[in-house]
Write a protein that holds these residues in place. Sequence first.
Motif, PDB file in Angstrom:
ATOM      1  N   PHE A   1       0.871  -1.165   0.000  1.00 22.24           N
ATOM      2  CA  PHE A   1       0.000   0.000   0.000  1.00 22.24           C
ATOM      3  C   PHE A   1       0.912   1.221   0.000  1.00 22.24           C
ATOM      4  O   PHE A   1       1.764   1.354   0.890  1.00 22.24           O
ATOM      5  CB  PHE A   1      -0.888  -0.042   1.246  1.00 22.24           C
ATOM      6  CG  PHE A   1      -1.786   1.141   1.391  1.00 22.24           C
ATOM      7  CD1 PHE A   1      -2.792   1.377   0.467  1.00 22.24           C
ATOM      8  CD2 PHE A   1      -1.626   2.017   2.457  1.00 22.24           C
ATOM      9  CE1 PHE A   1      -3.630   2.477   0.608  1.00 22.24           C
ATOM     10  CE2 PHE A   1      -2.455   3.111   2.601  1.00 22.24           C
ATOM     11  CZ  PHE A   1      -3.466   3.340   1.674  1.00 22.24           C
ATOM     12  N   ASN A   2       0.764   2.093  -0.979  1.00 18.59           N
ATOM     13  CA  ASN A   2       1.662   3.238  -1.135  1.00 18.59           C
ATOM     14  C   ASN A   2       3.131   2.826  -1.008  1.00 18.59           C
ATOM     15  O   ASN A   2       3.900   3.432  -0.257  1.00 18.59           O
ATOM     16  CB  ASN A   2       1.317   4.322  -0.108  1.00 18.59           C
ATOM     17  CG  ASN A   2       0.060   5.063  -0.520  1.00 18.59           C
ATOM     18  OD1 ASN A   2      -0.233   5.193  -1.712  1.00 18.59           O
ATOM     19  ND2 ASN A   2      -0.698   5.535   0.455  1.00 18.59           N
ATOM     20  N   ASP A   3       3.467   1.782  -1.714  1.00 13.70           N
ATOM     21  CA  ASP A   3       4.851   1.281  -1.787  1.00 13.70           C
ATOM     22  C   ASP A   3       5.363   0.646  -0.500  1.00 13.70           C
ATOM     23  O   ASP A   3       6.528   0.294  -0.411  1.00 13.70           O
ATOM     24  CB  ASP A   3       5.825   2.384  -2.243  1.00 13.70           C
ATOM     25  CG  ASP A   3       5.760   2.566  -3.742  1.00 13.70           C
ATOM     26  OD1 ASP A   3       5.568   1.561  -4.450  1.00 13.70           O
ATOM     27  OD2 ASP A   3       5.865   3.719  -4.197  1.00 13.70           O
ATOM     28  N   GLU A   4       4.498   0.516   0.497  1.00 19.64           N
ATOM     29  CA  GLU A   4       4.934  -0.191   1.692  1.00 19.64           C
ATOM     30  C   GLU A   4       4.326  -1.580   1.724  1.00 19.64           C
ATOM     31  O   GLU A   4       3.103  -1.738   1.626  1.00 19.64           O
ATOM     32  CB  GLU A   4       4.526   0.590   2.937  1.00 19.64           C
ATOM     33  CG  GLU A   4       5.738   1.174   3.629  1.00 19.64           C
ATOM     34  CD  GLU A   4       5.357   1.914   4.871  1.00 19.64           C
ATOM     35  OE1 GLU A   4       4.934   1.256   5.827  1.00 19.64           O
ATOM     36  OE2 GLU A   4       5.464   3.169   4.846  1.00 19.64           O
ATOM     37  N   VAL A   5       5.213  -2.565   1.843  1.00 18.97           N
ATOM     38  CA  VAL A   5       4.728  -3.948   1.865  1.00 18.97           C
ATOM     39  C   VAL A   5       4.004  -4.189   3.188  1.00 18.97           C
ATOM     40  O   VAL A   5       4.558  -3.942   4.258  1.00 18.97           O
ATOM     41  CB  VAL A   5       5.917  -4.926   1.730  1.00 18.97           C
ATOM     42  CG1 VAL A   5       5.439  -6.359   1.909  1.00 18.97           C
ATOM     43  CG2 VAL A   5       6.583  -4.756   0.372  1.00 18.97           C
ATOM     44  N   TYR A   6       2.737  -4.599   3.123  1.00 22.40           N
ATOM     45  CA  TYR A   6       2.047  -4.908   4.377  1.00 22.40           C
ATOM     46  C   TYR A   6       1.729  -6.385   4.512  1.00 22.40           C
ATOM     47  O   TYR A   6       1.271  -6.842   5.548  1.00 22.40           O
ATOM     48  CB  TYR A   6       0.785  -4.047   4.558  1.00 22.40           C
ATOM     49  CG  TYR A   6      -0.351  -4.269   3.571  1.00 22.40           C
ATOM     50  CD1 TYR A   6      -0.403  -3.547   2.385  1.00 22.40           C
ATOM     51  CD2 TYR A   6      -1.386  -5.158   3.849  1.00 22.40           C
ATOM     52  CE1 TYR A   6      -1.446  -3.713   1.495  1.00 22.40           C
ATOM     53  CE2 TYR A   6      -2.433  -5.333   2.963  1.00 22.40           C
ATOM     54  CZ  TYR A   6      -2.454  -4.610   1.788  1.00 22.40           C
ATOM     55  OH  TYR A   6      -3.494  -4.785   0.913  1.00 22.40           O
TER      56      TYR A   6
END
Length: 369
Positions: free
Chosen positions: A64-69
């Motif tokens: 999400f927005n380049d952050e891996v969750y």
Amino acid sequence: MSNAILTISNLAKYFGANKVLKDINLEVQKGDVISIIGPSGSGKSTFLRCLDLLETPTRGTLSFNDEVYFNINSCKDDFVNYVEYNKALNLYDEELVRTEDEVAIWSNKLIEHKLEVHKLKGEKSNYSVEDFNKKINELKGLKTEYLAKLKDAKKEFKEVRKNPVLKRNFYNENDYKKAIADNPNIMVDSKTINHIRSKVVMVFQSFNLFNNMNVLENCIIAQTKVLKRKYEDAKEIAIKHLTSVNMQDRMNYRISELSGGQKQRVAIARALCMDPEIILFDEPTSALDPEMVGEVLDVMKNLAKTGLTMIVVTHEMGFAKDVSNKVIFMENGYIVEQGLPNQVFVNPKEERTKEFLKRYIQNGITEVK
Ligand SMILES: Nc1ncnc2c1ncn2[C@@H]1O[C@H](COP(=O)(O)OP(=O)(O)O)[C@@H](O)[C@H]1O
Ligand SMILES: [Mg+2]
């Protein structure tokens, strides 16, 4: 870095041997309104639920927005040899049927035998004593044979049932361990899950509102609990969004006093109260009476115009065609085809898409279920 708000790579979800999502890859850009169409059971709901971690994916990477969750590169089920497993299952089923049939055959033979003995005894006067005894002895011999066969058949049937086919026998643990060592997995904590669910908010087919609270309270509760907003602030925001879905006159109503269309509009307002970056809609109009579909679609159309990112699972082909900027056709756990609405609806590339769309086109691309 990409401009994607949501990136989905190699997403898979298995329920046991049922591979519901096989390998989904998708980039969602900010402001996208994506419609997902496809037959029932193709995995559309499971897909949305995975994005929000309402289902834990079996494998895949979600950012999400380049952050891996969420990131699981390797899962045990990928190391089950399903070709061999399914082959063994089929053989097992055949064996089960064959051995059960065998039991039935010898049981029937014994019944027939009994009838034969009965018949012979009835016709005793037709035979000489010697002949009669010979025949009776022959039949006795047969009975012993049949009983032995039945015993064997029962034993064999029991043996087959005692050894069912187990998935773990087709699972290669060493390969799995090696894959995990090469690519460590990221498991998510509850804080991340809460954050994602407040940014990527789901609107359900069956509303999922709290029936013991009124409309306003339904829109306030998650704001104070999850976002830790002050009650007065949360109330103001709730009123703003309830007004935007034209529910300002019903704010003190109980949920049970609302129509389906009104309930869904409250659910949408509740989602908006979270300041979401994406709203996931799972067939938001499918549970509604036809006359209420329009009011909910109108709210969604207006939302799309505000630039909100939306992913909508729907059977409303008119909506998909006119409002979304991308249409995805899903079947059997795969994205079969995706493209601009005009391309997918007017000029589908894949045979499966054509076939699926046929029944809608015959009905004039409207609200056909
Ligand atoms: N919690 C679950 N447990 C087991 N199987 C499930 C579960 N949820 C969905 N499935 C199965 O996944 C498949 C796809 O379901 P779903 O995602 O609801 O499809 P769709 O929304 O396209 O109709 C179905 O075969 C369904 O039975
Ligand atoms: Mg569904």
